[in-house]
Design a protein around this motif. Sequence first.
Motif, PDB file in Angstrom:
ATOM      1  N   GLN A 103       0.839  -1.061  -0.051  1.00  0.00           N
ATOM      2  CA  GLN A 103       0.048   0.186   0.045  1.00  0.00           C
ATOM      3  C   GLN A 103       0.901   1.051   0.063  1.00  0.00           C
ATOM      4  O   GLN A 103       0.318   2.354  -0.451  1.00  0.00           O
ATOM      5  CB  GLN A 103      -1.031  -0.107   1.139  1.00  0.00           C
ATOM      6  N   ILE A 150       0.321   4.656  -2.395  1.00  0.00           N
ATOM      7  CA  ILE A 150       0.453   5.983  -1.704  1.00  0.00           C
ATOM      8  C   ILE A 150       1.417   6.912  -2.705  1.00  0.00           C
ATOM      9  O   ILE A 150       1.067   8.066  -2.924  1.00  0.00           O
ATOM     10  CB  ILE A 150       0.907   6.052  -0.188  1.00  0.00           C
ATOM     11  N   TYR A 204      -9.316  -2.055  -1.797  1.00  0.00           N
ATOM     12  CA  TYR A 204      -8.629  -1.494  -0.949  1.00  0.00           C
ATOM     13  C   TYR A 204      -7.617  -0.983  -1.503  1.00  0.00           C
ATOM     14  O   TYR A 204      -7.054   0.370  -0.952  1.00  0.00           O
ATOM     15  CB  TYR A 204      -8.291  -2.676   0.091  1.00  0.00           C
ATOM     16  N   ILE A 226      -6.951   3.398  -1.222  1.00  0.00           N
ATOM     17  CA  ILE A 226      -5.554   3.737  -0.497  1.00  0.00           C
ATOM     18  C   ILE A 226      -4.930   4.769  -1.763  1.00  0.00           C
ATOM     19  O   ILE A 226      -4.599   6.140  -1.131  1.00  0.00           O
ATOM     20  CB  ILE A 226      -4.502   2.908  -0.341  1.00  0.00           C
ATOM     21  N   SER A 248      -4.713   9.032  -1.354  1.00  0.00           N
ATOM     22  CA  SER A 248      -3.379   9.575  -1.502  1.00  0.00           C
ATOM     23  C   SER A 248      -3.719  10.824  -2.318  1.00  0.00           C
ATOM     24  O   SER A 248      -2.995  11.978  -2.155  1.00  0.00           O
ATOM     25  CB  SER A 248      -2.578   8.960  -1.721  1.00  0.00           C
ATOM     26  N   PHE A 290       0.346   5.814   7.725  1.00  0.00           N
ATOM     27  CA  PHE A 290       0.107   4.597   7.396  1.00  0.00           C
ATOM     28  C   PHE A 290       1.069   3.431   7.938  1.00  0.00           C
ATOM     29  O   PHE A 290       0.643   2.285   8.600  1.00  0.00           O
ATOM     30  CB  PHE A 290      -0.136   4.415   5.895  1.00  0.00           C
ATOM     31  N   ASP A 297      -6.959   2.787   7.059  1.00  0.00           N
ATOM     32  CA  ASP A 297      -6.575   1.440   6.629  1.00  0.00           C
ATOM     33  C   ASP A 297      -6.848   0.598   7.684  1.00  0.00           C
ATOM     34  O   ASP A 297      -7.126  -0.832   7.236  1.00  0.00           O
ATOM     35  CB  ASP A 297      -4.873   1.841   6.567  1.00  0.00           C
TER      36      ASP A 297
END
Length: 259
Positions: free
Chosen positions: A74, A78, A160, A164, A168, A189, A211
């Motif tokens: 993740q 980002i 998911y 994310i 961002s 995060f 998250d």
Amino acid sequence: MAVTEVSQVVRSEWTKVRSVASTVWTLSLAFVVTVGVGMLIAVVSKNTFDDMDRKDQLSFDPTLISFAGMSLGQLAMIVFGVLVVSNEYSTGMIRTSLAAVPQRATFYLSKLAVAAGLTLAVGIVTSFVTFFVGQAMLGSLRTDIGEPGVLRAVIGGGLYMTLIALFSIGVATMLRSPMLSLGILMPFFFLVSNILGNVSATKKVGQYLPDQAGSKIMQVVTPVDNDTPYGPWGGFTIMAVWVVAALLGGYLLLKRRDA
């Protein structure tokens, strides 16, 4: 704005993303890290399962084990989300972009559409690959894609990753600076959220962070003594609310201030 003009803006945003090597590399890294770490954790989990206490064995979630690399993967998402926005600000190209597309809602939504489509495609592929690779490593502890809740969890993994990246993008649009955006998002995060979510004094607050809540969508087996007040879809909804808030904040600031 006519449909043809909107499609031209979308194609322009696609060209921007495709032509910047760093954005392509971050998506590739998200795939490699998520799959690779998931595979390693699955191997370790298989070899140490017999040494776990009874509570941990009852809480063992083969599906979630496959997604153990998501916490690192993740981070690449980002970076991708920040780069989608901040590349134009750091180079000054944002002025040219807004001059070419003065309708800021069209500009913003086109950028989101391209980023969402790309991250969803990468996220879904990553999620399915990491699941099947992880299950292969788990051997007799593995589960099957047809088991209740598993397909939802695997598709949820891709969703998911997409959320994310979109979160961002919203934050980066508000801050405009790549260094400031990454300086806030990465520690949040990777460190802050994990600390708040695992310390008993702050756990009730931490479980509502994007998250922590969103990752529940990848959970199939409910842990023993679980006291989380929401399920997989409830957590996903909480994360979606965070994302909408970030994107809305980004749009409002984009609309009101100069480039």
